[in-house]
Design a protein around this motif. Structure first.
Motif, PDB file in Angstrom:
ATOM      1  N   PHE A 113       0.808  -1.216   0.000  1.00  0.00           N
ATOM      2  CA  PHE A 113       0.000   0.000   0.000  1.00  0.00           C
ATOM      3  C   PHE A 113       0.839   1.262   0.000  1.00  0.00           C
ATOM      4  CE2 PHE A 113      -3.179  -3.049   1.545  1.00  0.00           C
ATOM      5  CZ  PHE A 113      -4.206  -2.768   0.674  1.00  0.00           C
ATOM      6  N   ALA A 114       2.096   1.147   0.463  1.00  0.00           N
ATOM      7  CA  ALA A 114       2.965   2.329   0.449  1.00  0.00           C
ATOM      8  C   ALA A 114       3.410   2.665  -0.966  1.00  0.00           C
ATOM      9  CB  ALA A 114       4.177   2.098   1.350  1.00  0.00           C
ATOM     10  N   GLN A 115       3.523   1.631  -1.814  1.00  0.00           N
ATOM     11  CA  GLN A 115       3.975   1.840  -3.188  1.00  0.00           C
ATOM     12  C   GLN A 115       2.785   2.294  -4.037  1.00  0.00           C
ATOM     13  OE1 GLN A 115       7.114   1.342  -3.494  1.00  0.00           O
ATOM     14  NE2 GLN A 115       7.593   1.530  -5.618  1.00  0.00           N
ATOM     15  N   GLN A 116       2.782   3.546  -4.466  1.00  0.00           N
ATOM     16  CA  GLN A 116       1.702   4.074  -5.286  1.00  0.00           C
ATOM     17  C   GLN A 116       2.254   4.549  -6.625  1.00  0.00           C
ATOM     18  OE1 GLN A 116      -1.341   6.367  -3.055  1.00  0.00           O
ATOM     19  NE2 GLN A 116       0.156   6.376  -1.383  1.00  0.00           N
ATOM     20  N   LYS A 117       1.388   5.117  -7.442  1.00  0.00           N
ATOM     21  CA  LYS A 117       1.811   5.529  -8.783  1.00  0.00           C
ATOM     22  C   LYS A 117       1.608   7.025  -8.990  1.00  0.00           C
ATOM     23  CE  LYS A 117       1.163   1.092 -11.074  1.00  0.00           C
ATOM     24  NZ  LYS A 117       0.529   0.370 -12.205  1.00  0.00           N
ATOM     25  N   VAL A 118       2.586   7.627  -9.667  1.00  0.00           N
ATOM     26  CA  VAL A 118       2.524   9.035 -10.069  1.00  0.00           C
ATOM     27  C   VAL A 118       2.466   9.074 -11.590  1.00  0.00           C
ATOM     28  CG1 VAL A 118       3.743  11.246 -10.101  1.00  0.00           C
ATOM     29  CG2 VAL A 118       3.818   9.808  -8.056  1.00  0.00           C
ATOM     30  N   SER A 119       1.556   9.853 -12.152  1.00  0.00           N
ATOM     31  CA  SER A 119       1.418   9.919 -13.606  1.00  0.00           C
ATOM     32  C   SER A 119       1.183  11.361 -14.052  1.00  0.00           C
ATOM     33  CB  SER A 119       0.261   9.037 -14.084  1.00  0.00           C
ATOM     34  OG  SER A 119      -0.966   9.504 -13.550  1.00  0.00           O
ATOM     35  N   GLY A 120       1.390  11.596 -15.325  1.00  0.00           N
ATOM     36  CA  GLY A 120       1.180  12.938 -15.880  1.00  0.00           C
ATOM     37  C   GLY A 120       1.692  13.036 -17.300  1.00  0.00           C
ATOM     38  N   PHE A 121       1.932  14.272 -17.770  1.00  0.00           N
ATOM     39  CA  PHE A 121       2.387  14.515 -19.142  1.00  0.00           C
ATOM     40  C   PHE A 121       3.640  15.398 -19.115  1.00  0.00           C
ATOM     41  CE2 PHE A 121      -2.079  13.562 -19.545  1.00  0.00           C
ATOM     42  CZ  PHE A 121      -2.131  12.755 -20.669  1.00  0.00           C
ATOM     43  N   ILE A 122       4.516  15.167 -20.090  1.00  0.00           N
ATOM     44  CA  ILE A 122       5.750  15.951 -20.213  1.00  0.00           C
ATOM     45  C   ILE A 122       5.661  16.760 -21.498  1.00  0.00           C
ATOM     46  CG2 ILE A 122       8.263  15.873 -20.269  1.00  0.00           C
ATOM     47  CD1 ILE A 122       8.078  13.080 -19.035  1.00  0.00           C
ATOM     48  N   LEU A 123       5.840  18.091 -21.403  1.00  0.00           N
ATOM     49  CA  LEU A 123       5.675  18.996 -22.531  1.00  0.00           C
ATOM     50  C   LEU A 123       6.913  19.879 -22.666  1.00  0.00           C
ATOM     51  CD1 LEU A 123       2.105  20.223 -21.526  1.00  0.00           C
ATOM     52  CD2 LEU A 123       2.606  18.345 -23.087  1.00  0.00           C
ATOM     53  N   ASP A 124       7.098  20.427 -23.896  1.00  0.00           N
ATOM     54  CA  ASP A 124       8.162  21.415 -24.056  1.00  0.00           C
ATOM     55  C   ASP A 124       7.588  22.817 -23.875  1.00  0.00           C
ATOM     56  OD1 ASP A 124       6.832  22.070 -26.373  1.00  0.00           O
ATOM     57  OD2 ASP A 124       8.410  21.447 -27.744  1.00  0.00           O
ATOM     58  N   GLU A 125       8.376  23.836 -24.174  1.00  0.00           N
ATOM     59  CA  GLU A 125       7.945  25.214 -23.933  1.00  0.00           C
ATOM     60  C   GLU A 125       6.817  25.656 -24.856  1.00  0.00           C
ATOM     61  OE1 GLU A 125      11.841  27.607 -22.609  1.00  0.00           O
ATOM     62  OE2 GLU A 125      12.182  26.297 -24.335  1.00  0.00           O
ATOM     63  N   GLN A 126       6.581  24.902 -25.956  1.00  0.00           N
ATOM     64  CA  GLN A 126       5.473  25.218 -26.859  1.00  0.00           C
ATOM     65  C   GLN A 126       4.284  24.303 -26.628  1.00  0.00           C
ATOM     66  OE1 GLN A 126       7.377  24.868 -30.705  1.00  0.00           O
ATOM     67  NE2 GLN A 126       8.198  26.942 -30.602  1.00  0.00           N
ATOM     68  N   ASN A 127       4.272  23.639 -25.464  1.00  0.00           N
ATOM     69  CA  ASN A 127       3.191  22.707 -25.084  1.00  0.00           C
ATOM     70  C   ASN A 127       3.064  21.542 -26.058  1.00  0.00           C
ATOM     71  OD1 ASN A 127       2.399  24.017 -22.708  1.00  0.00           O
ATOM     72  ND2 ASN A 127       1.119  25.460 -23.842  1.00  0.00           N
TER      73      ASN A 127
END
Length: 265
Positions: free
Chosen positions: A18-32
């Motif tokens: 239960f301590a091990q969870q997940k982080v997620s998202g998106f990676i963008l440059d300066e022009q999105n």
């Protein structure tokens, strides 16, 4: 005694899971623009993943772990995992590192032979003058009267179709309405539909014409985002994927993209 040991073991395993969870998202440059193949490293556990073509990533982490984002040609970025990061998707911005590449222009080298050099220069001026004259001619309005290719009524036969219903026209109109009814309705795509459409272009459309410009995968992705923006490709073709039409649209978009970015083959 055995039951007590098993209970302690299961409690430890449960706490670890239960301590091990997940982080997620998106990676963008300066022009999105989404960045693919960004290395995402959990410095605490040494776990790592790469972002996909949409710039999306998902990595296992614990509270307080340091997550780093690394890609060649960009400044490194990092975060420390907080409780909020487990609940919502995060956006990571990578700034491009400043690398100046000198522009290379291949020009005619003078040989010292006046006769040869003058022919080359004169020829260039003549070609430029001819192109300018042709463009002016093609844009100018017609001054000559073009005769109509018709037959005078006095020489024509009797029109047996006068007053009759044009059956072929009615059939053609019905076919046109049927085609219009069966054609997919054009709608605005969402973010995921656009990304899936761009990936399908990379998989199914011939993009070999970009190879002679030395474009890597990141530069190809950047061009496809540009073409999507000015041509609205996903809106027009994601439901009716026509490879030939899409290829033609990409070539037309690249002609302008090449001028803007000063690309030479």
């Amino acid at each position: 005694m055995m039951k007590a040991c098993l209970s302690v073991l299961f409690c430890c395993l449960g706490a670890f899971i239960f301590a091990q969870q997940k982080v997620s998202g998106f990676i963008l440059d300066e022009q999105n623009i989404p960045l693919s193949k960004v290395l995402v490293i959990n410095m605490s556990s040494n776990g790592n993943v790469y972002s996909d073509i949409s710039g999306r990533f998902t990595i296992e982490a614990n509270l307080g772990d340091e997550i780093r984002f690394v890609r060649e040609g960009f400044y490194r970025s990092q975060i420390h995992v907080s409780e909020e990061n487990f609940k919502t998707s995060i956006n990571i911005l990578l700034k491009r590192s400043e690398i100046l590449i000198p522009e290379v222009k291949i020009e005619y080298q003078l040989t010292g032979d006046i006769k040869k050099d003058s022919k080359h220069l004169d020829g260039s001026r003549k070609v430029a003058s001819l192109k300018s004259s042709m463009e002016s001619y093609m844009k100018s309005p017609m001054t000559e009267v073009v005769p109509k290719n018709t037959i005078p009524k006095s020489f024509g036969g009797h029109d047996f179709n006068a007053g009759q219903v044009n059956v072929l026209g009615v059939i053609a109109g019905a076919i046109g309405l049927a085609k219009k009814a069966t054609k997919p309705k054009i709608t605005k795509p969402n973010f995921y539909e656009t990304q899936n459409f761009l990936q399908r272009i990379k998989n199914e459309v011939d993009l070999s014409f970009l190879e002679k410009y030395g474009m890597d995968e990141e530069q190809v992705d950047k061009f496809l985002v540009y073409a999507e923006k000015i041509k609205m490709l996903s809106k027009r073709y994601r439901k009716d994927f026509k490879q030939g039409a899409i290829y033609y649209e990409l070539r037309a978009a690249f002609a302008e993209y090449q001028k803007i970015n000063k690309l030479s083959d």
